[in-house]
Design a protein around this motif. Sequence first.
Motif, short mmCIF file in Angstrom:
data_model
loop_
_atom_site.label_atom_id
_atom_site.label_comp_id
_atom_site.label_asym_id
_atom_site.label_seq_id
_atom_site.Cartn_x
_atom_site.Cartn_y
_atom_site.Cartn_z
N ARG A 4 24.07 49.31 8.53
CA ARG A 4 24.12 50.85 8.65
C ARG A 4 25.92 51.16 8.66
N ASP A 6 28.86 54.11 9.08
CA ASP A 6 29.28 55.31 9.81
C ASP A 6 29.70 56.35 8.95
N THR A 7 29.97 55.92 7.49
CA THR A 7 30.53 56.75 6.41
C THR A 7 29.51 56.92 5.42
N LYS A 8 29.67 57.99 4.53
CA LYS A 8 28.86 57.92 3.21
C LYS A 8 29.68 58.27 1.98
N ALA A 10 28.94 60.04 -1.42
CA ALA A 10 27.77 60.83 -2.09
C ALA A 10 28.45 61.55 -3.32
N GLN A 59 29.81 49.79 0.23
CA GLN A 59 28.61 50.38 0.72
C GLN A 59 27.96 51.17 -0.41
N TYR A 121 33.56 61.88 0.43
CA TYR A 121 33.54 60.68 1.44
C TYR A 121 33.80 60.87 2.84
N PRO A 123 32.64 60.72 7.26
CA PRO A 123 31.84 60.48 8.28
C PRO A 123 30.32 60.94 7.86
N LYS A 124 29.49 60.04 8.13
CA LYS A 124 27.92 60.34 7.48
C LYS A 124 27.37 61.64 7.97
N ASN A 125 27.59 62.25 9.20
CA ASN A 125 27.26 63.69 9.70
C ASN A 125 27.94 64.52 8.87
N VAL A 127 29.21 64.49 5.95
CA VAL A 127 28.72 64.38 4.44
C VAL A 127 27.38 65.07 4.52
N ASP A 128 26.64 64.68 5.19
CA ASP A 128 25.18 65.23 5.36
C ASP A 128 25.19 66.67 5.73
#
Length: 138
Positions: A4, A6-8, A10, A59, A121, A123-125, A127-128
């Motif tokens: 998992r 903590d970054t994304k 997209a 990732q 690019y 933090p996941k939240n 980028v979401d």
Amino acid sequence: MSTRFDTKIAVLLREDLETWQRLNVTAFLVSGLGTQLPEVIGEPYEDADQVPYLPMFRQPVLVFQGTKETLRAAHTRALSRALPRAVFTSDLFATGHDEANRAAVCAVGTADLDLVGLSVYGPKNAVDKVLKGAHMHP
């Protein structure tokens, strides 16, 4: 074993692009991330015969699609959050090299960019939240 992050990473593509355009835009958009964000790049590869290969992202890259309006809203949110990003505009389909690409983007104000793709690019939240309204590319 699944890791998992903590970054994304997209990519958001405008849903009306041709297949070749989707592939081209995606490749261009992600190419800038590793040059500015070395933490997204893993270690070099090597096969069993010790032939070396270039490193790649550490990732997954998630690809989304949406309407022109979804893309514009995502761009605005990415800017407001100051997330690292790259853009691809419709004008770039008519250029033939890097200098012309930069000139085409530079000639248009932020609000008037005819976006066909955006990479982001962070933090996941965050980028979401940028991608709100987009859906995964089929």
